[in-house]
Design a protein around this motif. Structure first.
Motif, PDB file in Angstrom:
ATOM      1  N   ALA A 227       0.790  -1.126  -0.083  1.00  0.00           N
ATOM      2  CA  ALA A 227      -0.127  -0.100  -0.615  1.00  0.00           C
ATOM      3  C   ALA A 227       1.019   1.280  -0.266  1.00  0.00           C
ATOM      4  O   ALA A 227       0.215   1.982  -0.535  1.00  0.00           O
ATOM      5  N   LEU A 228       2.265   1.480   0.736  1.00  0.00           N
ATOM      6  CA  LEU A 228       3.151   2.424   0.827  1.00  0.00           C
ATOM      7  C   LEU A 228       3.681   2.424  -0.421  1.00  0.00           C
ATOM      8  O   LEU A 228       3.619   3.952  -1.025  1.00  0.00           O
ATOM      9  N   VAL A 229       3.951   2.023  -1.380  1.00  0.00           N
ATOM     10  CA  VAL A 229       4.642   1.394  -2.441  1.00  0.00           C
ATOM     11  C   VAL A 229       3.737   2.026  -3.470  1.00  0.00           C
ATOM     12  O   VAL A 229       3.898   3.568  -4.405  1.00  0.00           O
ATOM     13  N   ARG A 230       2.540   2.022  -3.555  1.00  0.00           N
ATOM     14  CA  ARG A 230       1.507   2.037  -4.608  1.00  0.00           C
ATOM     15  C   ARG A 230       0.968   3.480  -4.385  1.00  0.00           C
ATOM     16  O   ARG A 230       0.857   4.396  -5.179  1.00  0.00           O
ATOM     17  N   ALA A 231       1.265   4.269  -3.328  1.00  0.00           N
ATOM     18  CA  ALA A 231       1.019   5.554  -2.520  1.00  0.00           C
ATOM     19  C   ALA A 231       2.858   5.890  -3.180  1.00  0.00           C
ATOM     20  O   ALA A 231       2.499   7.997  -2.824  1.00  0.00           O
ATOM     21  N   GLY A 232       3.051   5.854  -3.339  1.00  0.00           N
ATOM     22  CA  GLY A 232       4.657   6.057  -3.760  1.00  0.00           C
ATOM     23  C   GLY A 232       6.423   6.524  -2.810  1.00  0.00           C
ATOM     24  O   GLY A 232       6.561   7.570  -3.279  1.00  0.00           O
ATOM     25  N   VAL A 233       5.517   5.644  -1.633  1.00  0.00           N
ATOM     26  CA  VAL A 233       6.652   6.139  -0.340  1.00  0.00           C
ATOM     27  C   VAL A 233       7.764   4.832  -0.387  1.00  0.00           C
ATOM     28  O   VAL A 233       7.516   4.078  -0.741  1.00  0.00           O
ATOM     29  N   PRO A 234       8.772   5.644  -0.913  1.00  0.00           N
ATOM     30  CA  PRO A 234       9.620   4.958  -0.373  1.00  0.00           C
ATOM     31  C   PRO A 234      10.109   3.706   0.871  1.00  0.00           C
ATOM     32  O   PRO A 234       9.610   4.556   1.603  1.00  0.00           O
ATOM     33  N   THR A 235       9.886   2.407   0.664  1.00  0.00           N
ATOM     34  CA  THR A 235       9.557   1.606   1.957  1.00  0.00           C
ATOM     35  C   THR A 235      10.963   0.302   1.599  1.00  0.00           C
ATOM     36  O   THR A 235      10.867  -0.245   0.359  1.00  0.00           O
ATOM     37  N   SER A 236      11.737   0.169   2.874  1.00  0.00           N
ATOM     38  CA  SER A 236      12.493  -0.715   3.124  1.00  0.00           C
ATOM     39  C   SER A 236      11.568  -1.772   3.726  1.00  0.00           C
ATOM     40  O   SER A 236      11.020  -1.573   4.690  1.00  0.00           O
ATOM     41  N   ILE A 237      12.333  -2.829   4.076  1.00  0.00           N
ATOM     42  CA  ILE A 237      11.647  -4.110   4.351  1.00  0.00           C
ATOM     43  C   ILE A 237      13.056  -4.847   5.505  1.00  0.00           C
ATOM     44  O   ILE A 237      14.334  -4.543   4.745  1.00  0.00           O
ATOM     45  N   GLY A 258       8.908  -9.312   0.467  1.00  0.00           N
ATOM     46  CA  GLY A 258       8.890  -7.127   0.969  1.00  0.00           C
ATOM     47  C   GLY A 258       9.296  -6.891  -1.003  1.00  0.00           C
ATOM     48  O   GLY A 258       8.761  -6.408  -1.512  1.00  0.00           O
ATOM     49  N   ALA A 259      10.296  -8.200  -1.704  1.00  0.00           N
ATOM     50  CA  ALA A 259      10.189  -7.787  -2.798  1.00  0.00           C
ATOM     51  C   ALA A 259       9.289  -7.689  -4.144  1.00  0.00           C
ATOM     52  O   ALA A 259       8.734  -6.517  -4.386  1.00  0.00           O
ATOM     53  N   GLU A 260       8.617  -8.303  -3.545  1.00  0.00           N
ATOM     54  CA  GLU A 260       6.965  -9.269  -4.511  1.00  0.00           C
ATOM     55  C   GLU A 260       6.023  -7.703  -3.691  1.00  0.00           C
ATOM     56  O   GLU A 260       5.041  -7.455  -5.173  1.00  0.00           O
TER      57      GLU A 260
END
Length: 362
Positions: A227-237, A258-260
């Motif tokens: 959800a964060l990635v879809r919103a454009g937020v750079p997200t690490s695991i 995480g990659a998926e």
């Protein structure tokens, strides 16, 4: 007469720690049963009454904590809460409760402190003459999205102030509750002002319930990354902490999940057991994994110079030995396989706007 094995306390449903012993580092008092029949209810009935979370309101004079540790990538942070209801048994922040003459065990999970004035204090501190903007960190001590955030919304208030003044922010959490604030984090990320690191310790819901009982379920955390990635937020695991013979076999699977979900970077550390965390962790192992408790601690000691913990700067994040080297190699290979850590992301600091309301007069 032969020595008998120590009597272990029963596991407490919904909590990570099983005991509430006070720290011996700062106070020599011990917390003991007073003989009341309720004290023995767990032994008689198999389970005592559920522990309720208590919240004390704090009114600090400042909210930004300055960090001078040379091996950490940030110099300032905000802790909206002290103590953490997630109850992660391995949490390195547990010893901080000893300063309050409270137990790093169950008290850390059940006797919490909230700072409702955090947003107002932050605005005032950002307006101080000479303030230099660098990324603010949240979640470096206790989780900003632990369950009581649903009621107090202190973390959201802090983010609103940072967003209003274009101040960069990095959040570390293991809670899917962060998706509530995508409406703030998305626009910040569009300006390169926000990044998130989601901690995923295991994909096994059973292990998660035992090791971090009130954190979001693993599948919810993976969904939050997406959800964060879809919103454009750079997200690490963050594949952390790695615990030998408990979750070490999951490294590749967690990185792949995480990659998926869209994470483009990953981070990992081996479990650290400072001060009172070590005996609490040993107790947890004996309760939940008695068949391998000795093996787990021996493997940890082999990476920490024969001790439960390595406290020295830099060395505390660099476990030694063949097993530690194998963990690093596996993690790096998993990241390379999924294109992780190929690009370096940096937040902007040049957009910061100094608050100009009445607080700037103080």
């Amino acid at each position: 007469m032969s020595d008998s094995a120590p009597i272990l306390p029963p596991a407490v449903k919904g909590r990570g720690a099983a005991s509430a012993r006070l720290s011996a580092r700062f106070d020599d008092r011990a917390r003991e049963e007073d003989g009341d029949w309720l004290d023995a209810s767990a032994a008689i009935d198999g389970e005592g009454p559920p522990l309720r979370t208590e919240v004390t309101i704090e009114t600090p004079k400042t909210i930004i904590t300055r960090n001078r540790s040379p091996d950490l990538p940030f110099d300032r942070s905000i802790n909206a809460y002290r103590g953490c209801e997630h109850g992660c048994i391995y949490c390195f922040a547990r010893p901080t409760h000893a300063y309050q003459n409270l137990s790093p065990g169950l008290d850390f999970e059940t006797k919490l402190f909230a700072k409702p004035d955090a947003a107002a204090l932050l605005r005032r501190e950002l307006a101080k003459r000479g303030y230099q903007c660098t990324p603010m960190a949240m979640g470096t001590n206790t989780d900003p999205y632990q369950p009581i955030e649903e009621r107090y919304r202190i973390t959201r208030g802090v983010i609103e102030v940072l967003a209003e003044h274009d101040h960069p922010l990095v959040i570390t959490t293991k809670s899917a509750r962060i998706v509530r604030d995508i409406d703030l984090l998305g626009p910040m990320a569009a300006k390169r002002l926000a990044a998130v690191m989601m901690s995923v310790t295991t994909l096994d819901p059973g292990l998660a319930r035992r090791m971090e009982p009130r954190a979001s379920a693993p599948r919810q955390r993976i969904a939050a990354i997406a959800a964060l990635v879809r919103a454009g937020v750079p997200t690490s695991i963050s594949v952390s902490p790695i615990v030998p013979a408990i979750n070490d076999h999951e490294i590749e699977a967690i990185v792949a999940a995480g990659a998926e979900a869209g994470a483009r970077s990953a981070f990992s550390i081996v479990v650290r057991l400072p001060h009172e965390v070590a005996p609490l962790f040993r107790e947890w192992l004996e309760i939940h994994y008695p068949d391998r408790a000795a093996k787990v601690m021996a493997m940890i000691a082999a990476m920490r110079g024969g001790r439960d913990n390595e406290p020295n700067f830099f060395d505390r994040f660099r476990p030694q030995g063949a097993y530690a080297a194998a963990l690093r190699a596996r993690f790096k290979l998993a990241c390379r396989r999924h294109g992780m850590n190929a690009e370096r992301f940096e937040l902007r600091t040049d957009l910061f706007q100094v608050p100009t309301d009445q607080f700037s007069l103080f």
